[in-house]
Design a protein around this motif. Structure first.
Motif, PDB file in Angstrom:
ATOM      1  N   ASP A   1       6.641  -0.982   4.731  1.00 52.06           N
ATOM      2  CA  ASP A   1       6.876   0.352   5.301  1.00 52.06           C
ATOM      3  C   ASP A   1       6.382   1.444   4.359  1.00 52.06           C
ATOM      4  O   ASP A   1       5.725   2.392   4.791  1.00 52.06           O
ATOM      5  N   LEU A   2       6.717   1.298   3.072  1.00 55.96           N
ATOM      6  CA  LEU A   2       6.301   2.310   2.100  1.00 55.96           C
ATOM      7  C   LEU A   2       4.777   2.307   1.945  1.00 55.96           C
ATOM      8  O   LEU A   2       4.150   3.363   1.858  1.00 55.96           O
ATOM      9  N   PHE A   3       4.168   1.123   1.934  1.00 56.25           N
ATOM     10  CA  PHE A   3       2.705   1.029   1.844  1.00 56.25           C
ATOM     11  C   PHE A   3       2.062   1.791   3.007  1.00 56.25           C
ATOM     12  O   PHE A   3       1.126   2.567   2.817  1.00 56.25           O
ATOM     13  N   GLN A   4       2.593   1.577   4.187  1.00 58.64           N
ATOM     14  CA  GLN A   4       2.055   2.256   5.368  1.00 58.64           C
ATOM     15  C   GLN A   4       2.239   3.769   5.252  1.00 58.64           C
ATOM     16  O   GLN A   4       1.309   4.535   5.548  1.00 58.64           O
ATOM     17  N   GLU A   5       3.408   4.199   4.813  1.00 65.07           N
ATOM     18  CA  GLU A   5       3.676   5.635   4.699  1.00 65.07           C
ATOM     19  C   GLU A   5       2.762   6.281   3.650  1.00 65.07           C
ATOM     20  O   GLU A   5       2.220   7.374   3.877  1.00 65.07           O
ATOM     21  N   ILE A   6       2.574   5.614   2.520  1.00 67.21           N
ATOM     22  CA  ILE A   6       1.687   6.158   1.492  1.00 67.21           C
ATOM     23  C   ILE A   6       0.255   6.227   2.012  1.00 67.21           C
ATOM     24  O   ILE A   6      -0.448   7.223   1.801  1.00 67.21           O
ATOM     25  N   THR A   7      -0.175   5.193   2.729  1.00 73.31           N
ATOM     26  CA  THR A   7      -1.527   5.186   3.301  1.00 73.31           C
ATOM     27  C   THR A   7      -1.699   6.353   4.272  1.00 73.31           C
ATOM     28  O   THR A   7      -2.728   7.044   4.254  1.00 73.31           O
ATOM     29  N   ILE A   8      -0.705   6.597   5.100  1.00 80.17           N
ATOM     30  CA  ILE A   8      -0.754   7.724   6.046  1.00 80.17           C
ATOM     31  C   ILE A   8      -0.859   9.050   5.291  1.00 80.17           C
ATOM     32  O   ILE A   8      -1.678   9.912   5.635  1.00 80.17           O
ATOM     33  N   GLN A   9      -0.045   9.199   4.242  1.00 77.68           N
ATOM     34  CA  GLN A   9      -0.062  10.444   3.483  1.00 77.68           C
ATOM     35  C   GLN A   9      -1.390  10.626   2.741  1.00 77.68           C
ATOM     36  O   GLN A   9      -1.905  11.748   2.640  1.00 77.68           O
ATOM     37  N   LEU A  10      -1.939   9.519   2.234  1.00 77.64           N
ATOM     38  CA  LEU A  10      -3.264   9.600   1.591  1.00 77.64           C
ATOM     39  C   LEU A  10      -4.331  10.043   2.594  1.00 77.64           C
ATOM     40  O   LEU A  10      -5.177  10.881   2.284  1.00 77.64           O
ATOM     41  N   TRP A  11      -4.254   9.479   3.800  1.00 79.04           N
ATOM     42  CA  TRP A  11      -5.225   9.841   4.836  1.00 79.04           C
ATOM     43  C   TRP A  11      -5.091  11.308   5.227  1.00 79.04           C
ATOM     44  O   TRP A  11      -6.084  12.028   5.353  1.00 79.04           O
TER      45      TRP A  11
END
Length: 164
Positions: free
Chosen positions: A36-46
């Protein structure tokens, strides 16, 4: 059709995905929370990628965005009900090739680091990643001198915690 921006982002993320995984390991205790955190960080990076100007390395910028995302979510999570983590990875490991003593030492170290405040935890993480104080200061938005002073204090705290 993938745009040049998307292609560049995916290329950079693939090259630096271990940064995100390490941040997730520091702030989560089970695989689902990690994902979940990996996905959230990826979204924020994007979302933030169009603002990335290249004034620092992509990795430094990714550390900053990733740590800020993790800290924000961690603070929100602290207000929720705490559950006991289940270490599912432990049950998949072949015992004859696994170093339990080393695992216990790592668990103690991560437990001690988890007790630090959010900024100190991020600083310790970057230090363990062999980042120099210049990069640590850029990533955390503090002066190099402040990073050094904080790091010495953190080392003292961890020594007391790990060697009572």
């Amino acid at each position: 059709m993938i745009s040049e921006t998307e292609e560049n982002f995916v290329k950079q993320l693939k090259a630096n995905q271990n940064i995100v995984h390490k941040i997730c390991r520091l702030y989560t205790f089970d695989q689902d929370a990690h994902n979940d955190l990996f996905q959230e960080i990826t979204i924020q990076l994007w979302k933030a990628f169009p603002k990335f100007r290249g004034e620092s390395k992509f990795s430094t910028w990714a550390y900053r965005v990733g740590l800020n995302t993790a800290i924000t979510l961690y603070r929100k999570k602290k207000r929720s009900i705490e559950t006991t983590p289940f270490d599912s990875e432990f049950h998949r490991i072949n015992t004859d090739e696994y170093n339990f003593e080393q695992e216990e030492q790592l668990k103690l170290m991560y437990k001690a680091i988890a007790e630090l405040n959010d900024i100190d935890k991020a600083l310790m993480f970057l230090y363990l990643e062999d980042k120099d104080y210049t990069e640590i200061s850029e990533t955390l938005g503090i002066s190099e001198v402040n990073a050094r002073v904080k790091m010495n204090r953190i080392k003292g705290k961890l020594k007391k915690t790990l060697n009572p």
